[in-house]
Design a protein around this motif. Structure first.
Motif, PDB file in Angstrom:
ATOM      1  N   UNK A 170       4.950   2.966  -4.593  1.00 16.84           N
ATOM      2  CA  UNK A 170       5.685   3.983  -5.353  1.00 16.84           C
ATOM      3  C   UNK A 170       5.896   5.242  -4.515  1.00 16.84           C
ATOM      4  N   UNK A 171       4.827   5.731  -3.856  1.00 16.83           N
ATOM      5  CA  UNK A 171       4.928   6.948  -3.054  1.00 16.83           C
ATOM      6  C   UNK A 171       5.812   6.753  -1.816  1.00 16.83           C
ATOM      7  N   UNK A 172       5.721   5.565  -1.195  1.00 13.20           N
ATOM      8  CA  UNK A 172       6.576   5.285  -0.042  1.00 13.20           C
ATOM      9  C   UNK A 172       8.047   5.284  -0.446  1.00 13.20           C
ATOM     10  N   UNK A 173       8.319   4.791  -1.651  1.00 15.44           N
ATOM     11  CA  UNK A 173       9.697   4.762  -2.122  1.00 15.44           C
ATOM     12  C   UNK A 173      10.236   6.166  -2.354  1.00 15.44           C
ATOM     13  N   UNK A 174       9.362   7.094  -2.832  1.00 17.60           N
ATOM     14  CA  UNK A 174       9.793   8.462  -3.123  1.00 17.60           C
ATOM     15  C   UNK A 174       9.851   9.307  -1.863  1.00 17.60           C
ATOM     16  N   UNK A 175       8.781   9.301  -1.085  1.00 19.45           N
ATOM     17  CA  UNK A 175       8.648  10.256   0.011  1.00 19.45           C
ATOM     18  C   UNK A 175       9.128   9.734   1.361  1.00 19.45           C
ATOM     19  N   UNK A 176       9.133   8.396   1.540  1.00 17.82           N
ATOM     20  CA  UNK A 176       9.583   7.821   2.805  1.00 17.82           C
ATOM     21  C   UNK A 176      10.865   7.017   2.650  1.00 17.82           C
ATOM     22  N   UNK A 177      11.398   6.986   1.427  1.00 24.27           N
ATOM     23  CA  UNK A 177      12.633   6.244   1.104  1.00 24.27           C
ATOM     24  C   UNK A 177      12.582   4.795   1.561  1.00 24.27           C
ATOM     25  N   UNK A 178      11.402   4.183   1.430  1.00 25.56           N
ATOM     26  CA  UNK A 178      11.258   2.761   1.756  1.00 25.56           C
ATOM     27  C   UNK A 178      11.612   1.930   0.530  1.00 25.56           C
ATOM     28  N   UNK A 179      12.391   0.915   0.710  1.00 23.70           N
ATOM     29  CA  UNK A 179      12.702   0.010  -0.393  1.00 23.70           C
ATOM     30  C   UNK A 179      11.482  -0.844  -0.722  1.00 23.70           C
ATOM     31  N   UNK A 180      11.109  -0.970  -1.978  1.00 22.30           N
ATOM     32  CA  UNK A 180       9.953  -1.791  -2.341  1.00 22.30           C
ATOM     33  C   UNK A 180      10.143  -3.239  -1.895  1.00 22.30           C
ATOM     34  N   UNK A 181       9.108  -3.775  -1.292  1.00 22.71           N
ATOM     35  CA  UNK A 181       9.152  -5.157  -0.806  1.00 22.71           C
ATOM     36  C   UNK A 181       7.943  -5.911  -1.347  1.00 22.71           C
ATOM     37  N   UNK A 182       8.199  -6.967  -2.097  1.00 25.29           N
ATOM     38  CA  UNK A 182       7.106  -7.762  -2.652  1.00 25.29           C
ATOM     39  C   UNK A 182       6.309  -8.421  -1.537  1.00 25.29           C
ATOM     40  N   UNK A 183       6.994  -8.905  -0.506  1.00 24.19           N
ATOM     41  CA  UNK A 183       6.293  -9.553   0.610  1.00 24.19           C
ATOM     42  C   UNK A 183       5.358  -8.561   1.307  1.00 24.19           C
ATOM     43  N   UNK A 184       5.850  -7.320   1.534  1.00 19.60           N
ATOM     44  CA  UNK A 184       5.002  -6.320   2.164  1.00 19.60           C
ATOM     45  C   UNK A 184       3.842  -5.917   1.255  1.00 19.60           C
TER      46      UNK A 184
END
Length: 360
Positions: free
Chosen positions: A314-328
Protein backbone atom coordinates in the motif's frame (compact mmCIF):
# COMPACT_ATOMS: atom_id res chain seq x y z
CA UNK A 1 -5.73 13.72 53.43
CA UNK A 2 -3.01 12.65 55.81
CA UNK A 3 -0.02 10.51 54.90
CA UNK A 4 -0.44 9.29 51.34
CA UNK A 5 1.40 6.05 52.05
CA UNK A 6 -1.52 4.58 53.96
CA UNK A 7 -5.27 4.64 53.52
CA UNK A 8 -6.69 7.61 55.34
CA UNK A 9 -10.19 8.70 56.23
CA UNK A 10 -9.19 12.32 56.71
CA UNK A 11 -10.96 14.96 54.66
CA UNK A 12 -9.47 15.84 51.29
CA UNK A 13 -9.60 19.50 52.27
CA UNK A 14 -7.48 19.52 55.40
CA UNK A 15 -4.36 20.33 53.33
CA UNK A 16 -2.11 18.36 55.68
CA UNK A 17 0.21 16.97 53.00
CA UNK A 18 3.64 16.61 54.55
CA UNK A 19 4.81 13.44 52.84
CA UNK A 20 6.13 13.38 49.28
CA UNK A 21 6.04 9.59 49.03
CA UNK A 22 3.23 7.68 47.39
CA UNK A 23 3.44 3.90 47.36
CA UNK A 24 0.57 1.81 45.99
CA UNK A 25 0.97 -1.88 45.20
CA UNK A 26 -0.57 -2.99 41.92
CA UNK A 27 -0.80 -6.29 40.08
CA UNK A 28 0.01 -5.56 36.42
CA UNK A 29 2.35 -3.45 34.34
CA UNK A 30 -0.56 -1.48 32.94
CA UNK A 31 -1.79 -0.52 36.39
CA UNK A 32 1.79 0.25 37.41
CA UNK A 33 1.89 2.78 34.57
CA UNK A 34 -1.33 4.32 35.83
CA UNK A 35 -0.06 4.52 39.38
CA UNK A 36 3.25 6.04 38.31
CA UNK A 37 1.27 8.85 36.78
CA UNK A 38 -0.79 9.33 39.95
CA UNK A 39 2.41 9.28 42.02
CA UNK A 40 4.16 11.81 39.74
CA UNK A 41 1.21 14.16 39.70
CA UNK A 42 0.83 13.83 43.44
CA UNK A 43 4.45 14.91 44.00
CA UNK A 44 4.01 17.80 41.58
CA UNK A 45 0.82 18.79 43.35
CA UNK A 46 2.37 18.63 46.83
CA UNK A 47 5.26 20.81 45.67
CA UNK A 48 2.82 23.51 44.53
CA UNK A 49 0.19 23.46 47.24
CA UNK A 50 0.17 26.28 49.74
CA UNK A 51 -2.09 27.24 52.62
CA UNK A 52 -5.67 28.25 51.76
CA UNK A 53 -5.46 26.88 48.22
CA UNK A 54 -7.53 23.78 48.82
CA UNK A 55 -9.21 23.95 45.42
CA UNK A 56 -6.09 22.41 43.87
CA UNK A 57 -6.84 19.10 45.58
CA UNK A 58 -10.03 18.20 43.68
CA UNK A 59 -8.54 19.58 40.46
CA UNK A 60 -5.51 17.30 40.76
CA UNK A 61 -7.62 14.27 41.65
CA UNK A 62 -9.98 14.92 38.75
CA UNK A 63 -7.11 15.12 36.26
CA UNK A 64 -5.43 11.98 37.57
CA UNK A 65 -8.68 10.00 37.62
CA UNK A 66 -9.70 11.13 34.14
CA UNK A 67 -6.26 10.11 32.77
CA UNK A 68 -6.61 6.61 34.20
CA UNK A 69 -9.79 5.88 32.26
CA UNK A 70 -13.55 6.23 32.36
CA UNK A 71 -14.10 3.53 34.98
CA UNK A 72 -11.71 5.31 37.32
CA UNK A 73 -12.99 8.80 36.55
CA UNK A 74 -16.46 7.81 37.77
CA UNK A 75 -14.94 7.98 41.24
CA UNK A 76 -13.35 11.39 40.71
CA UNK A 77 -14.35 14.39 42.85
CA UNK A 78 -17.70 16.01 42.16
CA UNK A 79 -18.47 19.53 43.25
CA UNK A 80 -21.52 20.49 45.30
CA UNK A 81 -22.71 23.92 44.23
CA UNK A 82 -23.07 26.65 46.80
CA UNK A 83 -22.06 30.21 46.05
CA UNK A 84 -20.31 29.21 42.82
CA UNK A 85 -17.18 31.17 43.72
CA UNK A 86 -14.71 28.25 43.47
CA UNK A 87 -16.33 25.82 41.03
CA UNK A 88 -15.36 26.35 37.41
CA UNK A 89 -18.36 26.24 35.10
CA UNK A 90 -16.81 24.30 32.21
CA UNK A 91 -13.85 22.44 33.68
CA UNK A 92 -15.07 21.11 37.04
CA UNK A 93 -17.57 18.29 37.49
CA UNK A 94 -20.42 19.85 39.47
CA UNK A 95 -23.85 19.15 37.92
CA UNK A 96 -23.48 16.02 35.77
CA UNK A 97 -21.11 13.07 36.02
CA UNK A 98 -18.80 14.72 33.50
CA UNK A 99 -17.60 18.33 33.18
CA UNK A 100 -19.42 20.56 30.71
CA UNK A 101 -16.40 20.90 28.44
CA UNK A 102 -16.75 17.18 27.64
CA UNK A 103 -20.55 17.22 27.42
CA UNK A 104 -20.71 20.32 25.22
CA UNK A 105 -17.35 20.53 23.37
CA UNK A 106 -18.62 22.83 20.59
CA UNK A 107 -19.87 25.40 23.10
CA UNK A 108 -16.62 25.16 25.06
CA UNK A 109 -14.71 26.17 21.92
CA UNK A 110 -16.84 29.32 21.73
CA UNK A 111 -16.24 30.31 25.37
CA UNK A 112 -13.91 33.31 25.58
CA UNK A 113 -12.92 32.63 29.21
CA UNK A 114 -12.66 28.88 29.58
CA UNK A 115 -11.70 29.01 33.26
CA UNK A 116 -14.79 30.99 34.29
CA UNK A 117 -16.53 30.20 37.58
CA UNK A 118 -20.16 29.19 37.93
CA UNK A 119 -20.84 32.58 39.54
CA UNK A 120 -19.45 34.32 36.45
CA UNK A 121 -22.18 32.73 34.35
CA UNK A 122 -25.07 32.43 36.83
CA UNK A 123 -26.03 36.04 37.54
CA UNK A 124 -29.40 35.56 39.20
CA UNK A 125 -27.98 36.47 42.61
CA UNK A 126 -29.29 33.26 44.15
CA UNK A 127 -32.94 34.27 43.70
CA UNK A 128 -33.56 32.85 40.22
CA UNK A 129 -31.77 31.08 37.39
CA UNK A 130 -30.28 33.66 35.05
CA UNK A 131 -27.28 33.07 32.83
CA UNK A 132 -24.94 35.33 30.94
CA UNK A 133 -22.43 34.14 28.34
CA UNK A 134 -19.20 35.41 26.83
CA UNK A 135 -18.91 33.80 23.41
CA UNK A 136 -16.20 34.41 20.81
CA UNK A 137 -19.17 34.44 18.43
CA UNK A 138 -22.83 33.47 18.97
CA UNK A 139 -23.65 29.74 18.57
CA UNK A 140 -24.83 29.30 15.01
CA UNK A 141 -24.25 25.78 13.68
CA UNK A 142 -26.94 23.12 14.23
CA UNK A 143 -24.66 21.21 16.63
CA UNK A 144 -23.86 24.35 18.65
CA UNK A 145 -27.53 25.31 18.94
CA UNK A 146 -28.49 21.76 19.91
CA UNK A 147 -25.82 21.66 22.62
CA UNK A 148 -26.89 25.09 23.89
CA UNK A 149 -30.54 24.01 24.21
CA UNK A 150 -29.50 20.80 25.97
CA UNK A 151 -27.26 22.68 28.40
CA UNK A 152 -29.95 25.29 29.16
CA UNK A 153 -32.36 22.46 29.96
CA UNK A 154 -29.90 20.99 32.45
CA UNK A 155 -29.14 24.27 34.24
CA UNK A 156 -32.59 25.85 34.14
CA UNK A 157 -33.25 25.15 37.82
CA UNK A 158 -29.75 25.93 39.11
CA UNK A 159 -29.49 28.79 41.62
CA UNK A 160 -26.71 29.95 43.90
CA UNK A 161 -26.73 30.15 47.69
CA UNK A 162 -24.71 31.76 50.46
CA UNK A 163 -22.99 28.49 51.35
CA UNK A 164 -19.46 27.65 50.25
CA UNK A 165 -18.89 25.27 47.38
CA UNK A 166 -17.76 21.82 48.51
CA UNK A 167 -16.39 18.60 47.05
CA UNK A 168 -17.13 14.93 47.60
CA UNK A 169 -15.21 11.82 46.52
CA UNK A 170 -17.75 9.38 45.08
CA UNK A 171 -15.45 6.35 45.19
CA UNK A 172 -15.62 6.16 49.00
CA UNK A 173 -18.71 5.89 51.21
CA UNK A 174 -17.37 8.65 53.46
CA UNK A 175 -17.27 11.05 50.46
CA UNK A 176 -13.64 11.79 51.42
CA UNK A 177 -10.65 10.85 49.31
CA UNK A 178 -8.52 7.90 50.42
CA UNK A 179 -5.61 6.22 48.67
CA UNK A 180 -7.28 2.89 49.39
CA UNK A 181 -10.38 3.87 47.42
CA UNK A 182 -8.25 4.98 44.46
CA UNK A 183 -6.26 1.73 44.56
CA UNK A 184 -9.45 -0.38 44.62
CA UNK A 185 -10.87 1.66 41.78
CA UNK A 186 -7.75 1.07 39.68
CA UNK A 187 -7.70 -2.65 40.41
CA UNK A 188 -11.35 -3.07 39.44
CA UNK A 189 -11.10 -0.95 36.30
CA UNK A 190 -11.05 -2.60 32.88
CA UNK A 191 -8.82 -1.01 30.28
CA UNK A 192 -9.35 -0.87 26.54
CA UNK A 193 -12.57 -0.77 24.53
CA UNK A 194 -12.96 -4.54 24.21
CA UNK A 195 -10.78 -5.89 27.05
CA UNK A 196 -8.88 -7.82 24.37
CA UNK A 197 -5.24 -8.87 24.72
CA UNK A 198 -3.23 -8.87 21.52
CA UNK A 199 -1.51 -12.25 20.90
CA UNK A 200 2.13 -11.17 20.54
CA UNK A 201 4.45 -13.35 18.47
CA UNK A 202 8.15 -13.51 19.32
CA UNK A 203 9.15 -14.59 15.80
CA UNK A 204 8.01 -11.30 14.27
CA UNK A 205 9.79 -8.00 15.05
CA UNK A 206 8.23 -5.66 17.58
CA UNK A 207 7.27 -3.16 14.87
CA UNK A 208 5.22 -5.85 13.11
CA UNK A 209 3.45 -6.87 16.33
CA UNK A 210 2.69 -3.20 16.99
CA UNK A 211 1.30 -2.83 13.47
CA UNK A 212 -0.99 -5.80 14.06
CA UNK A 213 -2.17 -4.32 17.37
CA UNK A 214 -2.82 -0.94 15.75
CA UNK A 215 -4.71 -2.57 12.88
CA UNK A 216 -6.99 -4.37 15.29
CA UNK A 217 -7.57 -1.10 17.19
CA UNK A 218 -8.18 0.67 13.83
CA UNK A 219 -5.38 3.12 14.57
CA UNK A 220 -3.46 3.13 11.31
CA UNK A 221 -3.29 5.98 8.83
CA UNK A 222 -5.85 4.78 6.30
CA UNK A 223 -7.80 7.39 4.34
CA UNK A 224 -10.89 7.17 6.56
CA UNK A 225 -8.85 7.63 9.74
CA UNK A 226 -6.94 10.58 8.29
CA UNK A 227 -10.26 12.21 7.39
CA UNK A 228 -11.45 11.83 10.99
CA UNK A 229 -8.33 13.72 12.10
CA UNK A 230 -9.07 16.51 9.60
CA UNK A 231 -6.03 15.60 7.51
CA UNK A 232 -6.81 16.18 3.86
CA UNK A 233 -5.62 13.57 1.37
CA UNK A 234 -5.73 13.59 -2.41
CA UNK A 235 -6.95 10.00 -2.61
CA UNK A 236 -9.68 8.35 -0.55
CA UNK A 237 -9.82 5.14 -2.58
CA UNK A 238 -7.83 2.04 -1.77
CA UNK A 239 -4.39 2.58 -3.40
CA UNK A 240 -4.19 -1.12 -4.29
CA UNK A 241 -7.52 -1.84 -6.02
CA UNK A 242 -8.57 1.80 -6.58
CA UNK A 243 -12.21 0.69 -6.47
CA UNK A 244 -13.42 1.09 -2.87
CA UNK A 245 -12.84 3.63 -0.10
CA UNK A 246 -9.77 2.80 1.94
CA UNK A 247 -10.45 1.46 5.43
CA UNK A 248 -8.41 -0.96 7.52
CA UNK A 249 -11.05 -3.65 7.07
CA UNK A 250 -11.09 -3.22 3.30
CA UNK A 251 -7.31 -3.06 3.01
CA UNK A 252 -6.61 -6.28 4.93
CA UNK A 253 -9.78 -8.31 4.36
CA UNK A 254 -11.98 -7.15 1.48
CA UNK A 255 -9.65 -5.88 -1.23
CA UNK A 256 -9.56 -8.27 -4.26
CA UNK A 257 -5.74 -8.16 -4.16
CA UNK A 258 -5.62 -9.54 -0.61
CA UNK A 259 -8.21 -12.18 -1.52
CA UNK A 260 -5.64 -13.78 -3.83
CA UNK A 261 -2.90 -13.37 -1.24
CA UNK A 262 -5.09 -14.98 1.44
CA UNK A 263 -5.88 -17.93 -0.81
CA UNK A 264 -2.16 -18.42 -1.40
CA UNK A 265 -1.47 -18.45 2.36
CA UNK A 266 -4.10 -21.14 3.01
CA UNK A 267 -2.68 -23.26 0.17
CA UNK A 268 0.95 -22.70 1.20
CA UNK A 269 0.43 -23.47 4.89
CA UNK A 270 -2.11 -26.22 4.16
CA UNK A 271 -4.61 -24.70 6.55
CA UNK A 272 -8.36 -25.08 6.19
CA UNK A 273 -10.18 -22.23 7.87
CA UNK A 274 -12.75 -19.60 7.02
CA UNK A 275 -11.64 -16.15 6.00
CA UNK A 276 -11.83 -13.73 8.96
CA UNK A 277 -14.86 -11.44 8.94
CA UNK A 278 -13.29 -8.62 10.98
CA UNK A 279 -9.87 -7.38 12.08
CA UNK A 280 -10.04 -9.04 15.49
CA UNK A 281 -10.71 -12.42 13.85
CA UNK A 282 -7.75 -11.83 11.55
CA UNK A 283 -5.44 -11.47 14.54
CA UNK A 284 -6.91 -14.63 16.12
CA UNK A 285 -7.38 -16.82 13.05
CA UNK A 286 -4.39 -18.98 14.04
CA UNK A 287 -6.19 -19.94 17.26
CA UNK A 288 -9.27 -21.14 15.41
CA UNK A 289 -7.38 -23.25 12.89
CA UNK A 290 -7.06 -26.95 13.66
CA UNK A 291 -3.33 -26.82 14.40
CA UNK A 292 -1.06 -27.83 17.24
CA UNK A 293 0.44 -25.14 19.43
CA UNK A 294 3.77 -25.00 17.60
CA UNK A 295 2.22 -24.76 14.13
CA UNK A 296 -0.22 -22.14 15.43
CA UNK A 297 2.70 -19.89 16.32
CA UNK A 298 4.23 -20.35 12.87
CA UNK A 299 0.90 -19.68 11.15
CA UNK A 300 0.44 -16.54 13.28
CA UNK A 301 3.91 -15.46 12.17
CA UNK A 302 2.76 -15.84 8.56
CA UNK A 303 -0.36 -13.75 9.27
CA UNK A 304 1.76 -10.94 10.75
CA UNK A 305 4.04 -11.12 7.72
CA UNK A 306 0.92 -10.95 5.55
CA UNK A 307 -0.29 -7.67 7.09
CA UNK A 308 3.23 -6.24 6.89
CA UNK A 309 3.49 -7.03 3.17
CA UNK A 310 0.04 -5.57 2.49
CA UNK A 311 0.89 -2.38 4.36
CA UNK A 312 4.23 -2.15 2.52
CA UNK A 313 2.50 -2.72 -0.83
CA UNK A 314 0.00 0.00 0.00
CA UNK A 315 2.75 2.48 0.98
CA UNK A 316 4.86 1.65 -2.09
CA UNK A 317 1.85 2.34 -4.28
CA UNK A 318 1.30 5.76 -2.65
CA UNK A 319 4.82 7.03 -2.05
CA UNK A 320 6.87 5.20 -4.71
CA UNK A 321 4.12 4.90 -7.36
CA UNK A 322 4.77 1.17 -7.68
CA UNK A 323 1.97 -0.84 -9.22
CA UNK A 324 0.80 -3.61 -6.85
CA UNK A 325 2.12 -6.99 -7.93
CA UNK A 326 0.73 -10.22 -6.50
CA UNK A 327 3.85 -12.12 -7.57
CA UNK A 328 6.10 -9.62 -5.78
CA UNK A 329 3.86 -9.67 -2.71
CA UNK A 330 4.05 -13.48 -2.47
CA UNK A 331 7.83 -13.36 -2.89
CA UNK A 332 8.12 -10.71 -0.15
CA UNK A 333 5.78 -12.65 2.12
CA UNK A 334 7.79 -15.87 1.99
CA UNK A 335 11.22 -14.22 1.98
CA UNK A 336 10.54 -11.70 4.75
CA UNK A 337 8.84 -14.22 7.03
CA UNK A 338 11.73 -16.66 6.57
CA UNK A 339 14.33 -14.00 7.33
CA UNK A 340 12.55 -13.00 10.55
CA UNK A 341 12.14 -16.62 11.59
CA UNK A 342 15.78 -17.49 10.87
CA UNK A 343 17.11 -14.55 12.86
CA UNK A 344 14.67 -14.61 15.77
CA UNK A 345 14.18 -18.30 16.52
CA UNK A 346 16.25 -21.36 17.32
CA UNK A 347 14.21 -23.87 15.31
CA UNK A 348 16.44 -26.89 14.60
CA UNK A 349 17.13 -27.77 10.96
CA UNK A 350 15.37 -24.66 9.71
CA UNK A 351 16.16 -24.02 6.05
CA UNK A 352 14.60 -22.33 3.05
CA UNK A 353 13.29 -25.55 1.51
CA UNK A 354 11.52 -26.47 4.73
CA UNK A 355 9.97 -23.04 5.01
CA UNK A 356 9.10 -22.79 1.31
CA UNK A 357 6.98 -25.93 1.59
CA UNK A 358 5.87 -25.18 5.18
CA UNK A 359 6.94 -28.67 6.27
CA UNK A 360 6.42 -28.54 10.02
Amino acid sequence: MGNLMEPSSASVYDGNLASDRVVIHVTSHQRIDQQILVKWRTKTFIARIVEDQEEWIPQFLTQAANFCGENVSRGSPKGSLGSGTTLRFWIDTWLEDKPFYLLFPDLFKLESYKGCLVKDRCTGGGEFSQWEWSWIRPPSTPMEIQQLLTMLTKIQNVTLSNQDDSWRWNADSSSCFTVKSMRIRLQNASYGPTHWVFPWNKFAPHKVNVLGWRIKMNRIATADQLAKRNISTTLSLCPICKAQNETAEHLFLLCPFVDYLWSFILSWCRVSTQKPCNLKDLMEVHQKANLNHWTQKLFQHVILSYIWVIWKTRNDSIFLTKNPSLRRAIKDLKGTSFFWLATRSNIPDLNWEKWRTFSF
